[in-house]
Design an enzyme around this catalytic site. Structure first.
Site, PDB file in Angstrom:
ATOM      1  N   TYR A 159       0.923  -1.232   0.026  1.00 50.43           N
ATOM      2  CA  TYR A 159       0.089  -0.307   0.137  1.00 50.43           C
ATOM      3  C   TYR A 159       0.911   1.415   0.051  1.00 50.43           C
ATOM      4  O   TYR A 159       0.705   2.282  -1.011  1.00 50.43           O
ATOM      5  CB  TYR A 159      -1.010   0.048   1.446  1.00 50.43           C
ATOM      6  CG  TYR A 159      -1.742   1.144   1.637  1.00 50.43           C
ATOM      7  CD1 TYR A 159      -3.004   1.522   0.921  1.00 50.43           C
ATOM      8  CD2 TYR A 159      -1.443   2.052   2.500  1.00 50.43           C
ATOM      9  CE1 TYR A 159      -3.746   2.515   1.299  1.00 50.43           C
ATOM     10  CE2 TYR A 159      -2.210   3.097   2.952  1.00 50.43           C
ATOM     11  CZ  TYR A 159      -3.122   3.621   2.163  1.00 50.43           C
ATOM     12  OH  TYR A 159      -4.142   4.543   2.423  1.00 50.43           O
ATOM     13  N   LYS A 163       0.924   4.224  -2.886  1.00 49.92           N
ATOM     14  CA  LYS A 163       0.707   5.673  -2.537  1.00 49.92           C
ATOM     15  C   LYS A 163       1.624   6.583  -2.799  1.00 49.92           C
ATOM     16  O   LYS A 163       1.707   7.522  -3.163  1.00 49.92           O
ATOM     17  CB  LYS A 163       0.294   5.575  -1.155  1.00 49.92           C
ATOM     18  CG  LYS A 163      -1.114   5.105  -0.906  1.00 49.92           C
ATOM     19  CD  LYS A 163      -2.100   5.572  -1.665  1.00 49.92           C
ATOM     20  CE  LYS A 163      -3.775   5.251  -1.096  1.00 49.92           C
ATOM     21  NZ  LYS A 163      -4.668   5.616  -1.964  1.00 49.92           N
TER      22      LYS A 163
END
Length: 264
Positions: A159, A163
């Site tokens: 993740y 990002k």
């Protein structure tokens, strides 16, 4: 609240709940017509109905940001329904379970998080840019929802990498789109009280102690930042990543706690 987005057409991905829902509600409250684009069609329809019940303008459309045809159809639907498109908010995300040992990360988790968080935002932006470039008054804008995980270490390796990539994509798209007048910016939230944390209130209370402002964020905190960056109040702002994170990036609570320990 003033109708800052009167006559605007807005698409928010992952808008059935959490940050996306709050953002959609904020745009609708300020006069925009909003498309709730979410893979959960039933929840998206419920959110759109709730916005309409409150007097706002909202439609819903099932949208899987991992599927180009689904994305293209949702963006085209919004532009046709609203008579154009002015703002895209890339909020849809995937966050695989944190693995303490990086070597335990699976290829499947990496593919999923990158495909939804990063490539999904690319798919949506690619579909929306031709419409945004036609927005009157050079008001076309993209706002990406990244995370402090893309700026510092907070776990969730896949993740976080996705990002960080989204923050980079923001800069790339901003330069690419600038000649058309479309602005591209990013918001990097800290810990936000969303349905993803349901049943984990004790964790949120513990996390709040690490934030200089003494609390975790609420979805409305992020929605306010998104609305600013999407508005003409930010007409000369592009390629920026705005941390909305209660001061956590300026704090090192564990280090200061360690200094407070009495020496042996």
């Amino acid at each position: 609240m003033t109708a800052r987005f009167d006559t605007y057409g807005v698409v928010v991905t992952g808008a059935a709940r959490g940050i996306g829902e709050a953002t959609a509600r904020r745009f609708a409250a300020e006069g925009a017509a909003v498309l709730i684009a979410d893979i959960d069609a039933e929840a998206g329809a419920a959110t759109a109905a709730a916005i309409r019940a409150d007097g706002g303008r909202a439609e819903s459309r099932a949208c899987d940001v991992a599927d180009r045809a689904s994305v293209d159809a949702a963006i085209s639907y919004a532009a046709d329904t609203f008579g154009g498109l002015d703002v895209l908010v890339n909020n849809a995300y995937s966050c695989s379970l944190h693995q303490e040992d990086f070597t335990e990360e699976s290829d499947e988790d990496w593919r999923l998080d990158l495909d939804i968080c990063l490539t999904g935002a690319m798919r949506c932006s690619r579909a929306a840019l031709p419409y945004l470039a036609q927005a009157p008054g050079r008001r076309g804008a993209i706002v990406n929802i990244a995370s402090v995980n893309g700026l510092s270490y907070f776990g969730n390796h896949a993740y976080s990498a996705a990002k960080a990539g989204l923050i980079s994509l923001t800069r790339t798209l901003a330069v690419h789109a600038a000649p058309t007048g479309v602005r591209v910016n990013c918001v990097a939230p800290g810990t936000i009280r969303t349905p993803a944390w349901d049943g984990r209130e004790a964790v949120l209370r513990q996390a709040a102690r690490s934030y200089p402002l003494g609390r975790v964020g609420e979805p409305a905190d992020i929605a306010a930042a998104v609305a600013f960056l999407a508005s003409l109040d930010a007409a000369w702002i592009t390629a920026v990543t705005l941390p909305v994170e209660g001061g956590i990036l300026s704090s090192n609570a564990s280090f200061t706690d360690a200094l407070a320990v009495e020496p042996d």
